[in-house]
Design a protein around this motif. Structure first.
Motif, PDB file in Angstrom:
ATOM      1  N   ILE A 250      28.921   0.196  28.368  1.00 33.47           N
ATOM      2  CA  ILE A 250      27.615  -0.095  28.982  1.00 33.47           C
ATOM      3  C   ILE A 250      26.781   1.180  29.092  1.00 33.47           C
ATOM      4  CG2 ILE A 250      26.481  -0.850  31.112  1.00 33.47           C
ATOM      5  CD1 ILE A 250      28.906  -2.771  31.501  1.00 33.47           C
ATOM      6  N   VAL A 251      27.426   2.290  29.505  1.00 29.82           N
ATOM      7  CA  VAL A 251      26.727   3.585  29.589  1.00 29.82           C
ATOM      8  C   VAL A 251      26.177   3.975  28.218  1.00 29.82           C
ATOM      9  CG1 VAL A 251      27.006   6.071  30.008  1.00 29.82           C
ATOM     10  CG2 VAL A 251      28.038   4.428  31.575  1.00 29.82           C
ATOM     11  N   THR A 252      27.015   3.823  27.183  1.00 26.65           N
ATOM     12  CA  THR A 252      26.601   4.154  25.810  1.00 26.65           C
ATOM     13  C   THR A 252      25.449   3.262  25.356  1.00 26.65           C
ATOM     14  OG1 THR A 252      28.828   4.905  25.252  1.00 26.65           O
ATOM     15  CG2 THR A 252      27.376   4.359  23.413  1.00 26.65           C
ATOM     16  N   MET A 253      25.549   1.960  25.673  1.00 25.12           N
ATOM     17  CA  MET A 253      24.508   1.006  25.268  1.00 25.12           C
ATOM     18  C   MET A 253      23.158   1.381  25.870  1.00 25.12           C
ATOM     19  SD  MET A 253      22.640  -1.862  26.464  1.00 25.12           S
ATOM     20  CE  MET A 253      23.577  -2.543  27.829  1.00 25.12           C
ATOM     21  N   TYR A 254      23.127   1.648  27.177  1.00 24.17           N
ATOM     22  CA  TYR A 254      21.863   2.014  27.826  1.00 24.17           C
ATOM     23  C   TYR A 254      21.332   3.347  27.299  1.00 24.17           C
ATOM     24  CZ  TYR A 254      21.985  -1.767  31.276  1.00 24.17           C
ATOM     25  OH  TYR A 254      21.958  -2.997  31.884  1.00 24.17           O
ATOM     26  N   SER A 255      22.224   4.285  27.049  1.00 25.31           N
ATOM     27  CA  SER A 255      21.797   5.592  26.526  1.00 25.31           C
ATOM     28  C   SER A 255      21.136   5.453  25.165  1.00 25.31           C
ATOM     29  CB  SER A 255      23.000   6.539  26.420  1.00 25.31           C
ATOM     30  OG  SER A 255      23.550   6.807  27.683  1.00 25.31           O
ATOM     31  N   LYS A 256      21.763   4.660  24.286  1.00 24.30           N
ATOM     32  CA  LYS A 256      21.216   4.482  22.939  1.00 24.30           C
ATOM     33  C   LYS A 256      19.943   3.638  22.944  1.00 24.30           C
ATOM     34  CE  LYS A 256      25.321   5.343  20.166  1.00 24.30           C
ATOM     35  NZ  LYS A 256      26.220   4.845  19.117  1.00 24.30           N
ATOM     36  N   CYS A 257      19.742   2.859  24.008  1.00 25.41           N
ATOM     37  CA  CYS A 257      18.511   2.076  24.144  1.00 25.41           C
ATOM     38  C   CYS A 257      17.446   2.856  24.912  1.00 25.41           C
ATOM     39  CB  CYS A 257      18.801   0.754  24.848  1.00 25.41           C
ATOM     40  SG  CYS A 257      19.793  -0.393  23.877  1.00 25.41           S
ATOM     41  N   TYR A 285      22.282  12.005  27.340  1.00 29.03           N
ATOM     42  CA  TYR A 285      21.248  12.994  27.666  1.00 29.03           C
ATOM     43  C   TYR A 285      20.857  13.800  26.421  1.00 29.03           C
ATOM     44  CZ  TYR A 285      21.322  12.436  32.771  1.00 29.03           C
ATOM     45  OH  TYR A 285      21.176  11.962  34.038  1.00 29.03           O
ATOM     46  N   THR A 286      21.857  14.195  25.642  1.00 25.33           N
ATOM     47  CA  THR A 286      21.593  15.002  24.445  1.00 25.33           C
ATOM     48  C   THR A 286      20.727  14.236  23.449  1.00 25.33           C
ATOM     49  OG1 THR A 286      23.731  16.111  24.712  1.00 25.33           O
ATOM     50  CG2 THR A 286      22.663  16.313  22.570  1.00 25.33           C
ATOM     51  N   GLN A 287      21.102  12.985  23.186  1.00 26.32           N
ATOM     52  CA  GLN A 287      20.385  12.178  22.194  1.00 26.32           C
ATOM     53  C   GLN A 287      18.978  11.799  22.650  1.00 26.32           C
ATOM     54  OE1 GLN A 287      23.172   8.966  21.652  1.00 26.32           O
ATOM     55  NE2 GLN A 287      24.251  10.004  19.978  1.00 26.32           N
ATOM     56  N   ASN A 288      18.755  11.791  23.970  1.00 25.57           N
ATOM     57  CA  ASN A 288      17.435  11.429  24.489  1.00 25.57           C
ATOM     58  C   ASN A 288      16.582  12.638  24.839  1.00 25.57           C
ATOM     59  OD1 ASN A 288      17.125   8.265  25.042  1.00 25.57           O
ATOM     60  ND2 ASN A 288      19.272   8.822  25.308  1.00 25.57           N
ATOM     61  N   GLY A 289      16.997  13.815  24.357  1.00 22.11           N
ATOM     62  CA  GLY A 289      16.170  15.006  24.482  1.00 22.11           C
ATOM     63  C   GLY A 289      16.237  15.720  25.814  1.00 22.11           C
ATOM     64  N   SER A 291      18.516  17.908  27.093  1.00 22.97           N
ATOM     65  CA  SER A 291      19.696  18.749  26.867  1.00 22.97           C
ATOM     66  C   SER A 291      20.064  19.584  28.088  1.00 22.97           C
ATOM     67  CB  SER A 291      19.457  19.660  25.660  1.00 22.97           C
ATOM     68  OG  SER A 291      19.309  18.887  24.489  1.00 22.97           O
ATOM     69  N   SER A 292      19.077  19.976  28.884  1.00 21.09           N
ATOM     70  CA  SER A 292      19.356  20.754  30.101  1.00 21.09           C
ATOM     71  C   SER A 292      20.225  19.948  31.060  1.00 21.09           C
ATOM     72  CB  SER A 292      18.051  21.146  30.793  1.00 21.09           C
ATOM     73  OG  SER A 292      17.286  21.981  29.968  1.00 21.09           O
ATOM     74  N   GLU A 293      19.895  18.652  31.206  1.00 20.78           N
ATOM     75  CA  GLU A 293      20.682  17.784  32.081  1.00 20.78           C
ATOM     76  C   GLU A 293      22.081  17.559  31.512  1.00 20.78           C
ATOM     77  OE1 GLU A 293      21.260  15.919  35.624  1.00 20.78           O
ATOM     78  OE2 GLU A 293      19.536  17.099  34.963  1.00 20.78           O
ATOM     79  N   ALA A 294      22.190  17.521  30.185  1.00 19.16           N
ATOM     80  CA  ALA A 294      23.503  17.370  29.541  1.00 19.16           C
ATOM     81  C   ALA A 294      24.404  18.556  29.886  1.00 19.16           C
ATOM     82  CB  ALA A 294      23.335  17.249  28.026  1.00 19.16           C
ATOM     83  N   LEU A 295      23.846  19.771  29.835  1.00 14.60           N
ATOM     84  CA  LEU A 295      24.637  20.963  30.176  1.00 14.60           C
ATOM     85  C   LEU A 295      24.992  20.978  31.659  1.00 14.60           C
ATOM     86  CD1 LEU A 295      22.915  23.809  28.100  1.00 14.60           C
ATOM     87  CD2 LEU A 295      24.899  22.424  27.507  1.00 14.60           C
ATOM     88  N   ARG A 296      24.075  20.528  32.518  1.00 17.23           N
ATOM     89  CA  ARG A 296      24.368  20.469  33.955  1.00 17.23           C
ATOM     90  C   ARG A 296      25.509  19.498  34.231  1.00 17.23           C
ATOM     91  NH1 ARG A 296      24.332  17.581  38.021  1.00 17.23           N
ATOM     92  NH2 ARG A 296      23.543  15.778  36.870  1.00 17.23           N
ATOM     93  N   LEU A 297      25.487  18.346  33.544  1.00 16.18           N
ATOM     94  CA  LEU A 297      26.529  17.338  33.738  1.00 16.18           C
ATOM     95  C   LEU A 297      27.877  17.840  33.215  1.00 16.18           C
ATOM     96  CD1 LEU A 297      26.685  14.469  34.899  1.00 16.18           C
ATOM     97  CD2 LEU A 297      26.457  13.597  32.581  1.00 16.18           C
ATOM     98  N   PHE A 298      27.844  18.594  32.128  1.00 16.35           N
ATOM     99  CA  PHE A 298      29.086  19.171  31.598  1.00 16.35           C
ATOM    100  C   PHE A 298      29.688  20.150  32.603  1.00 16.35           C
ATOM    101  CE2 PHE A 298      31.151  22.551  28.944  1.00 16.35           C
ATOM    102  CZ  PHE A 298      32.237  21.798  28.558  1.00 16.35           C
ATOM    103  N   SER A 299      28.835  20.909  33.276  1.00 17.16           N
ATOM    104  CA  SER A 299      29.305  21.830  34.312  1.00 17.16           C
ATOM    105  C   SER A 299      29.954  21.056  35.458  1.00 17.16           C
ATOM    106  CB  SER A 299      28.131  22.664  34.831  1.00 17.16           C
ATOM    107  OG  SER A 299      28.546  23.540  35.849  1.00 17.16           O
TER     108      SER A 299
END
Length: 711
Positions: A250-257, A285-289, A291-299
């Motif tokens: 579901i997370v993947t589906m919403y992200s790709k949409c 986050y990465t695919q939707n542009g 990227s800063s939030e993607a790095l924060r979430l990885f942390s």
């Protein structure tokens, strides 16, 4: 009776060892079996093969198998299953061939294992042979064999053949339906997957988490968002949304949409998050542009003590690439090496791409050169890296090496090489790459079509560029921008503006680059009102905030029309930090139109802002010298010395007989420099004889004489 009980006791103990994957305990039981003389028991022999296989010791499993004098079908199945579970797919095929030559009749478990191995190898020819054999032995009707065949055909990209197997099966279970739906999802056949899901609901067979995971994967595209919302609702009603695999889907589906808010709600509501859950959100986050939030979430993931998967790290590296964040990228590189992922090809490809996009092309090339066998993805990454860093000659050289090593390029490779040719204005080489693209069967779909249009347009071949553009089946905004830019920069401003109107009529939303091209066309044509129209349109209709490039075009439009005072006032009113760019444009225009007052003002602003570009100092010096202000000339020259500003030598190149000749001012290294100088001397004499006199009004006067007069 006691012998039978003892044998059963050993068998149960071995089953427990296999379940717990406790190899040491299994070896101890094996030793006891040898001591008690039960080793010849066929039942225990098969149990030993199964135990060693489940514990990952395939060498001992194979050794035990070979020691059996009279092997039954269970013996073969135990070893086949072991090889299959440990991805030794080629060994499974060899074992199955040996089994058939020894006249051992396979059963449904044998076929299921062999077909699974074939799926891993994508060995279609062998798969069809096994399919045929299963029909001859009447085992095809077994639900597990049929489900395995469906999975095999789907993984080989033949969903139509998988559907035939599905339709012909007399009995279907949930595994069968899940395999077919997942197969459609794998091939991005969203409509077919959703239709099959609806058919399953009509059959009233019930649903499981695998069904939902498959259909949600199929609905992971914007066009299927409404279906995705409905499927999410059904997962909630059935209680299957609580399964972590379903939540991840579901997370993947919403992200790709592109529904990141919904994806985040599901992510945060998940009490149990595994690495796949985190990876799905980070990738979203990465695919939707973002990227800063993607790095924060990885942390946050690391702080939570969750070990990332290799796929998570690829998403994080892509985020570093998007942000051009070299230092975080280096940290991730170190981290993945510690985790033992450094050998994976797709990780290496992401690393090469990250270093290249962050401008560290030496590190990217170092990583590439260390590879013993680079695939087309890695070749494309390093070629594109050189292009992005302006090393176009090296990119072409690498492409030549790639061809010599018989690595077949893909459409992205061709697009990158065409961009290199465009930057070098290497038309003949570009035509050769075009021919290669045709040879390899690449159509004019993007990005190849846009790259070809760019090549021909930049080389002044607008007819060929337009032909490539018109043949692109689905033209995106990049394709339109390429052609509008081509017309604009080659003096066909009206065609550029007309093409924009056509773009709007086809429902393509322009971006900031589109308006840079339009404003540039207005500048070349000298149409001020039209320029103001587009400048206002971009913000009022499309909500695009003007950037430095757009302001620069307006300054250029006004300056070319001689409205230098208006241009100066406009620069003073610009609300963003534009650095030196706008004053530099105005200074150049003042030089050409001999407006010394505004020119000196623009030049002084550049000096105050600390310009380190030699052109600004040279232009201002020219203006002062032309009106005899030698003291100001000397002051500018002194500033140049104090700031360490040196005039960069002029450079040009020309392509002749498939070779690019580069010329730099004062360079004596060209092998034909003697002949070139003789020809230039001859041309100068001929020009003089025909009455040509150069305009020296803007050539630097005799500085020493001028300075002497001022003293």
């Amino acid at each position: 009776m006691e012998v039978v009980n003892r044998s059963l006791s050993f068998s149960r103990l071995l089953q427990l060892c296999a379940s717990d994957k406790n190899l040491r305990k299994g070896q101890n039981i094996h030793a006891q079996i040898i001591k008690t003389g039960f080793l010849s028991d066929p039942f225990l022999q098969n149990s030993l093969i199964n135990t060693y296989s489940k514990c990952g010791d395939m060498a001992d499993a194979e050794l035990k198998f070979e020691e059996i004098q009279t092997k039954d079908v269970v013996s073969w199945n135990c070893l086949i299953s072991g090889f299959c579970n440990h991805s030794h797919d080629s060994k499974v095929l060899n074992l199955f061939k040996r089994m058939t030559t020894e006249n051992m009749k396979p059963n449904s478990f044998t076929f299921s294992g062999v077909i699974t191995a074939i799926s891993g190898l994508s060995a279609l020819r062998e798969g069809r042979q096994v399919h045929s054999l299963s029909m001859k032995t009447s085992i095809l009707n077994d639900v597990y064999v049929g489900s395995s065949l469906i999975n095999m055909y789907c993984k080989c990209g033949l969903v139509s053949e998988a559907r035939l197997v599905f339709e012909e099966m007399p009995d279907k279970n949930m595994v069968t339906w899940a395999a077919m739906i997942s197969g459609y999802a794998l091939e991005r056949c969203g409509h077919e997957a959703i239709a099959l899901f609806k058919l399953l609901q009509k059959e009233n067979m019930g649903l499981n988490e695998f069904i939902f995971t498959g259909v949600l994967s199929a609905a992971s595209a914007k066009e299927f968002l409404n279906y995705g919302l409905q499927i999410h609702s059904q997962a909630l009603k059935t209680g299957l949304e609580s399964h972590i695999s379903v939540k991840n889907a579901i997370v993947t589906m919403y992200s790709k949409c592109e529904r990141l808010t919904d994806a985040l709600l599901v992510f945060e509501s998940s009490e149990e998050k595994n690495p796949i859950t985190w990876s799905a959100m980070i990738t979203g986050y990465t695919q939707n542009g973002d990227s800063s939030e993607a790095l924060r979430l990885f942390s946050s993931m690391n702080l939570a003590g969750i070990r990332p998967s290799e796929f998570t790290l690829v998403a994080v590296l892509n985020s570093c690439s998007n942000l051009m964040a070299l230092w975080p990228g280096i940290q991730v590189h170190t981290y993945l090496l510690k985790m033992g992922f450094g050998h994976l090809l797709f990780i290496r490809s992401a690393l090469i791409d990250m270093y290249a996009k962050c401008g560290s092309i030496k590190d990217a090339r170092k990583g590439f050169d260390q590879l013993q066998e680079a695939d087309v993805v890695l070749w494309t990454s390093i070629i594109n890296g050189h292009v992005q860093n302006g090393e176009n000659e090296e990119a072409l050289s690498l492409y030549g090496q790639m061809e010599r090593e018989n690595i077949r390029p893909n459409s992205l490779t061709i697009a990158s090489v065409l961009r290199a040719c465009s930057s070098l204005a290497a038309l003949e080489q570009g035509k050769q790459i075009h021919a290669r693209a045709v040879k390899y069967g690449f159509g004019l779909t993007n990005p190849t079509g846009s790259a070809l249009s760019t090549l021909y347009s930049k080389c002044g071949c607008l007819e060929e560029g337009n032909l490539a553009f018109q043949r692109i089946p689905e033209r995106d905004v990049v394709s339109w921008n390429t052609m509008i830019s081509g017309y604009s920069h080659n003096g066909f401003g009206q065609k550029a503006l007309k093409l924009f109107e056509e773009m709007e009529s086809e429902g393509i939303t322009p971006d900031s680059v589109t308006f840079v091209n339009l404003l540039s066309a207005c500048s070349h044509m000298g149409v001020v009102e039209r320029g103001w129209h587009y400048f206002k349109l971009m913000k009022e209709k499309y909500g695009i905030e003007p950037r430095v490039d757009h302001y620069a075009c307006i300054v250029d439009v006004l300056s070319r029309k001689g409205l230098l005072l208006e241009a100066r006032n406009f620069i003073e009113s610009v609300p963003i930090d534009h650095g030196l760019a706008l004053w530099r444009i105005l200074l150049g225009a003042c030089r050409n139109q001999r407006n010394f007052e505004i020119g000196s003002y623009a030049g002084q602003r550049l000096m105050e802002l600390g310009s380190t570009e030699s052109s600004a100092y040279v232009l201002l010096s020219s203006i002062y010298a032309s009106v005899g202000r030698w003291g100001d000339v000397e002051r500018v020259r002194k500033l140049m010395r104090e700031r360490g500003v040196a005039k960069e030598p002029g450079c040009s190149w020309v392509e002749l007989k498939n070779r690019v000749h580069v010329f730099v001012v004062g360079d004596q290294m060209h092998p034909q420099i003697g002949e070139i100088r003789l020809e230039l001397k001859r041309l100068n004499m001929q020009m003089g004889d025909e009455g040509y006199r150069p305009d020296t009004n803007w050539v630097f006067p005799d500085m020493e004489r001028g300075l002497a007069q001022s003293g």
